[in-house]
Scaffold this motif. Structure first.
Motif, PDB file in Angstrom:
ATOM      1  N   LEU B 232       0.837  -1.211   0.000  1.00  9.38           N
ATOM      2  CA  LEU B 232       0.000   0.000   0.000  1.00  9.38           C
ATOM      3  C   LEU B 232       0.865   1.251   0.000  1.00  9.38           C
ATOM      4  O   LEU B 232       0.595   2.215  -0.715  1.00  9.38           O
ATOM      5  CB  LEU B 232      -0.906   0.007   1.233  1.00  9.38           C
ATOM      6  N   ARG B 233       1.939   1.193   0.831  1.00  9.68           N
ATOM      7  CA  ARG B 233       2.831   2.352   0.924  1.00  9.68           C
ATOM      8  C   ARG B 233       3.504   2.632  -0.427  1.00  9.68           C
ATOM      9  O   ARG B 233       3.609   3.774  -0.858  1.00  9.68           O
ATOM     10  CB  ARG B 233       3.897   2.110   1.993  1.00  9.68           C
ATOM     11  N   ARG B 234       3.964   1.514  -1.071  1.00 13.22           N
ATOM     12  CA  ARG B 234       4.614   1.674  -2.378  1.00 13.22           C
ATOM     13  C   ARG B 234       3.660   2.300  -3.385  1.00 13.22           C
ATOM     14  O   ARG B 234       4.020   3.190  -4.139  1.00 13.22           O
ATOM     15  CB  ARG B 234       5.092   0.314  -2.883  1.00 13.22           C
ATOM     16  N   LYS B 235       2.408   1.798  -3.369  1.00 19.07           N
ATOM     17  CA  LYS B 235       1.405   2.302  -4.315  1.00 19.07           C
ATOM     18  C   LYS B 235       1.147   3.783  -4.072  1.00 19.07           C
ATOM     19  O   LYS B 235       1.090   4.576  -5.024  1.00 19.07           O
ATOM     20  CB  LYS B 235       0.093   1.533  -4.143  1.00 19.07           C
ATOM     21  N   ALA B 236       1.001   4.132  -2.807  1.00 17.76           N
ATOM     22  CA  ALA B 236       0.735   5.532  -2.464  1.00 17.76           C
ATOM     23  C   ALA B 236       1.883   6.407  -2.930  1.00 17.76           C
ATOM     24  O   ALA B 236       1.682   7.512  -3.447  1.00 17.76           O
ATOM     25  CB  ALA B 236       0.517   5.662  -0.957  1.00 17.76           C
ATOM     26  N   LEU B 237       3.125   5.858  -2.767  1.00 14.96           N
ATOM     27  CA  LEU B 237       4.323   6.602  -3.156  1.00 14.96           C
ATOM     28  C   LEU B 237       4.357   6.838  -4.666  1.00 14.96           C
ATOM     29  O   LEU B 237       4.577   7.962  -5.134  1.00 14.96           O
ATOM     30  CB  LEU B 237       5.554   5.803  -2.699  1.00 14.96           C
ATOM     31  N   SER B 238       4.113   5.745  -5.434  1.00 14.04           N
ATOM     32  CA  SER B 238       4.175   5.877  -6.889  1.00 14.04           C
ATOM     33  C   SER B 238       3.027   6.737  -7.408  1.00 14.04           C
ATOM     34  O   SER B 238       3.183   7.470  -8.390  1.00 14.04           O
ATOM     35  CB  SER B 238       4.177   4.493  -7.558  1.00 14.04           C
ATOM     36  N   ALA B 239       1.862   6.644  -6.749  1.00 13.36           N
ATOM     37  CA  ALA B 239       0.734   7.496  -7.142  1.00 13.36           C
ATOM     38  C   ALA B 239       1.085   8.956  -6.909  1.00 13.36           C
ATOM     39  O   ALA B 239       0.764   9.828  -7.722  1.00 13.36           O
ATOM     40  CB  ALA B 239      -0.518   7.116  -6.359  1.00 13.36           C
ATOM     41  N   GLY B 240       1.804   9.188  -5.812  1.00 11.08           N
ATOM     42  CA  GLY B 240       2.212  10.557  -5.484  1.00 11.08           C
ATOM     43  C   GLY B 240       3.201  11.093  -6.511  1.00 11.08           C
ATOM     44  O   GLY B 240       3.137  12.253  -6.911  1.00 11.08           O
ATOM     45  N   GLU B 241       4.128  10.197  -7.000  1.00 15.64           N
ATOM     46  CA  GLU B 241       5.118  10.620  -7.989  1.00 15.64           C
ATOM     47  C   GLU B 241       4.464  10.910  -9.335  1.00 15.64           C
ATOM     48  O   GLU B 241       4.841  11.843 -10.039  1.00 15.64           O
ATOM     49  CB  GLU B 241       6.183   9.526  -8.166  1.00 15.64           C
ATOM     50  N   ALA B 242       3.458  10.081  -9.666  1.00 13.70           N
ATOM     51  CA  ALA B 242       2.786  10.234 -10.964  1.00 13.70           C
ATOM     52  C   ALA B 242       1.992  11.523 -11.022  1.00 13.70           C
ATOM     53  O   ALA B 242       1.887  12.139 -12.086  1.00 13.70           O
ATOM     54  CB  ALA B 242       1.866   9.047 -11.216  1.00 13.70           C
TER      55      ALA B 242
END
Lengths: 148, 243
Positions: B232-242
């Protein structure tokens, strides 16, 4: 120079050893205070004050149980093999209260006799089937050997 | 030791070991309980009430074994920084507490007919109650560390310090006068008739296997939870970068 993980192991082992030693010494020092009851020889050596409630524990001497005429009072002798204390109790006795078995009485000393307000049975670590009750240890061993 | 540090490797083993322990536990515990409740003899003085021993003694053993496991895992966590040790200790704590509670409850039910009292503050009963409170403390500490990402070292130190209660429980009936009787079974022999001893050993083995199965289940659950969290953390991180 020790590796960090070996250093941690040595330190932790030393700390745990010290802690265990401290607890063992404390348990040894508390051996009288932490006991749940006094045995007859302790009561005889250091009689409690008359108004102080204490617990007396030991074995009910065989042949000493004497029921009074009123039907609720019982007299018996509690022994630890070195000293005997006569006990009187009036009330409902636990089912496991039998001669030759362990007992813990709560009450106080009155003129050399222990007046119990409460009686608890203390059973020993031996578990014997009902069928073998009354047998001597040798008979019981033989029965077990035969039925195996 | 670190061969099993890899969670993937551990999970491969746990996947077949857990059902094996569960099946063995059900067979042994169920069989021994049926034997103890219906076929084992009644006791000379206690009569039928002695049958509660087949639940009481395994629970006491597992309550103490559980804390032994927490202490060993805490040691491994502090000394070797073993990544699975903290997970194992957390997994053990809940079933350990449950079995300790069962031991206290069955002991109380047994004490009423056998001794004439539900509870006394003697050395054995008190030290066992302390064990239950230690479990409650450990569960709270470990859960707080897991939830806040705080240092797990506090829980591990608590697990090690609490282990001093285990020899106190064992020796309480030997050091001090207690209402509870001394142990009937030891490595050197038994003062218990074989008719009681074998079903007792059987149910102790069975419940120990069940305990192992529950611990493995909980370890898998905790690992899966940690994995889901990090995903979940990774997804949130990549969503934030995108974004």
């Amino acid at each position: 120079m020790l590796k960090p993980k070996h250093q941690r192991m040595v330190l932790l082992a030393a700390a745990l050893t010290a802690l265990l030693a401290a607890v063992l010494i404390a348990a040894w020092a508390l051996r009288h205070q932490a006991s749940y009851f006094y045995v007859p020889s302790e009561i005889k050596a250091h009689p409690p004050e008359a108004d102080r409630s204490v617990r007396l524990g030991g074995m009910v001497r065989r042949g000493s149980v004497h029921n009074e005429a009123d039907g609720v009072t019982v007299d018996f002798i509690v022994s630890d093999g070195r000293a005997d204390v006569p006990v009187r109790f009036a009330g409902i006795r636990p089912a496991l209260f039998v001669e030759g078995s362990g007992v813990v009485a709560e009450g106080h000393m009155v003129q050399g006799r222990f007046e119990a307000d409460n009686l608890l049975a203390k059973h020993d670590e031996k578990y014997v089937p009902r069928e073998m009750a009354g047998m001597t240890a040798e008979q019981a061993r033989q029965t077990v050997a035969q039925t195996k | 030791m670190h061969a099993y540090a890899n969670p993937a490797r551990f999970l491969r083993i746990a996947r077949w070991l857990m059902p094996a322990l569960l099946a063995g536990g059900i067979v042994f515990a169920g069989g021994a309980l049926a034997w103890g409740l219906f076929y084992a003899p009644a006791e000379r003085l206690q009569g039928e009430t002695v049958r509660i021993i087949y639940l009481h003694v395994p629970s006491a053993w597992l309550g103490m074994l559980g804390w032994g496991g927490i202490a060993a895992a805490s040691f491994a966590e502090i000394v070797w920084r073993h990544p699975l040790a903290g997970v194992a200790a957390r997994a053990i704590a809940v079933p350990g507490a449950v079995f300790t509670a069962i031991c206290l409850a069955t002991g109380s039910l047994w004490g009423r007919p056998a001794w004439g009292t539900w509870w006394v503050w003697d050395g054995r009963l008190t030290s066992m109650l302390v064990l239950l409170l230690l479990y409650a403390g450990y569960i709270a500490l470990a859960a707080a560390a897991a939830a806040s990402g705080a240092n797990r070292r506090v829980a591990a130190v608590f697990g090690l310090v609490g282990a001093v209660n285990i020899p106190i429980i064992h020796y309480s009936v030997i050091w001090w006068n207690t209402l509870h009787q001394p142990p009937s079974l030891s490595l050197s022999g038994s003062s218990m008739a074989p008719g009681f001893m074998w079903p007792l050993l059987g149910s102790t083995l069975g419940f120990t296997l069940l305990f192992g199965a529950v611990v493995l289940m909980r370890m898998r659950m905790l690992l899966a939870g940690a994995q889901a969290d990090s995903r979940l953390r990774r997804k949130a991180l990549s969503a934030g970068e995108a974004a």
